[in-house]
Design an enzyme around this catalytic site. Sequence first.
Site, PDB file in Angstrom:
ATOM      1  N   HIS A  87       0.886  -1.165   0.116  1.00 24.89           N
ATOM      2  CA  HIS A  87       0.074  -0.002   0.064  1.00 24.89           C
ATOM      3  C   HIS A  87       0.925   1.356   0.039  1.00 24.89           C
ATOM      4  CE1 HIS A  87      -3.407   2.631   0.693  1.00 24.89           C
ATOM      5  NE2 HIS A  87      -2.555   3.364   1.549  1.00 24.89           N
ATOM      6  N   ASP A 166     -15.261   2.350   7.309  1.00 19.00           N
ATOM      7  CA  ASP A 166     -14.084   3.274   7.145  1.00 19.00           C
ATOM      8  C   ASP A 166     -14.515   4.081   5.887  1.00 19.00           C
ATOM      9  OD1 ASP A 166     -11.220   4.181   6.487  1.00 19.00           O
ATOM     10  OD2 ASP A 166     -11.621   3.366   4.473  1.00 19.00           O
ATOM     11  N   ARG A 173     -14.252  12.646   7.064  1.00 18.29           N
ATOM     12  CA  ARG A 173     -12.998  13.421   7.356  1.00 18.29           C
ATOM     13  C   ARG A 173     -12.487  14.309   6.225  1.00 18.29           C
ATOM     14  NH1 ARG A 173      -9.331   8.724   7.096  1.00 18.29           N
ATOM     15  NH2 ARG A 173      -7.815  10.173   7.200  1.00 18.29           N
ATOM     16  N   SER A 188      -7.694   3.738   9.107  1.00 18.97           N
ATOM     17  CA  SER A 188      -8.390   3.750   7.844  1.00 18.97           C
ATOM     18  C   SER A 188      -7.745   2.812   6.650  1.00 18.97           C
ATOM     19  CB  SER A 188      -8.569   5.203   7.060  1.00 18.97           C
ATOM     20  OG  SER A 188      -9.066   5.144   5.656  1.00 18.97           O
ATOM     21  N   LYS A 192      -8.782  -1.612   6.200  1.00 21.28           N
ATOM     22  CA  LYS A 192      -9.095  -2.224   4.627  1.00 21.28           C
ATOM     23  C   LYS A 192      -7.939  -3.256   4.395  1.00 21.28           C
ATOM     24  CE  LYS A 192      -9.153   1.823   2.226  1.00 21.28           C
ATOM     25  NZ  LYS A 192      -9.057   2.699   3.290  1.00 21.28           N
TER      26      LYS A 192
END
Length: 432
Positions: A87, A166, A173, A188, A192
């Site tokens: 990620h 999320d 947000r 967040s 995931k």
Amino acid sequence: MTIEPFDAVQLITIKRDKGELSTPQINWMIEAYTRGYIADEQMAAMTMAIFLNGMSRREIKDMTMAMIASGERMSYPGLGKPTADKHSTGGVGDKITLPLMPLVASFGVAVPQLSGRGLGHTGGTLDKLESIPGWRANLTNAEMLQQLKDYSGVICAAGSGLAPADGKLYSLRDITGTVEAIPLIASSIMSKKIAEGTESLVLDVKFGSGAFLKDIERSRELARTMVALGTDAGVNTTALLTDMNVPLGLAIGNANEVRESVEVLAGGGPADVIELTVALAREMLAMAGMPDVDVAANLHNGKAMDSWRQTIAAQGGDPDAALPVARETHVVLAERDGVLLDQLALPFGIAAWRLGAGRARKQDPVQHAAGIDLHAKPGDVVRKGEPLFTLSADEPARFARALEALEGSYVIGDAKDYVARGPLVAERITAN
């Protein structure tokens, strides 16, 4: 009538006054917000209290696990091969997922890459891949599992059943000025990624001009927080802190980033894109039990390219199809001889966004052919009248605002004034 065990105002007050929320309180807060009992304005107050006062490691872990529990948790039964994922916190020209997935998959390690779309100046992996005619982002869990069995790699959209808390919280947000809160960023991303079911995870945490967090200290804090969350949840997790002061590679946009990724898979491409792709692949393969393989070899022997073509075709895409080309271009020329001393990532990201490569709202379309091609990077010698970069757009009216964003974003000077940048990969972070 159901009697609720807590009340939202009480929890907001605790966090407002710098207190800690208990595990049952956090579990209830996330569950009650997901089902609509806690109102958006109450959760907005909570996110601001978290932004201002922070959370303990235990609170962040509890929040992450509660967000995972709000939806399904994926697994890969009967796959028969290790799983690894990556990620990135996002940046300008960051197309690394595109060559990285097929490179790692070419070694037989399964890469279940659930990706997203861009918002603002950072591009989305799915937007880039949708430049390829026929390619589809939405797969069922069964299709995803079959593709992992057949080809070891997949890039697709995360289903709505994955950490729905999320999705709801992120949208809030985004409109309340609390996106940069490290506990909220970490929970967040990691909710995931943990729900995705991968055994190993490498995090590419950016710092600098074009990054989500500009300051390296804040980026390091985020990386350490996320590595701890992954480790606590039983996912083998490491992070690389990487420099995003300068755009990554020479292409910024959607279709042109796909072109550059294919160049890398063919054994060419810009040195920085190759370096980061190989560094992240080494991390993923090492955690999957393959620490000694020659990672770069598969970029030159055709195996990574074969993997790319197979996975693109499996999702309906034509790997041989022509990619979109913009109707209009505008070339910016060097105004003097010298050396390119600096090239700030953020203005180039904003300019590409204004050209149509990005979106201001989630529902906005992107123009796949829009973007910027760089002809020089910091340290390169440039000559007066030679191209520095080319802007591409379908609507020439977009050029003026893009050029406005680029004012002061690059400097040409004398060679004696050039200061070499630090390493692209600044630091590797592992669990304590």
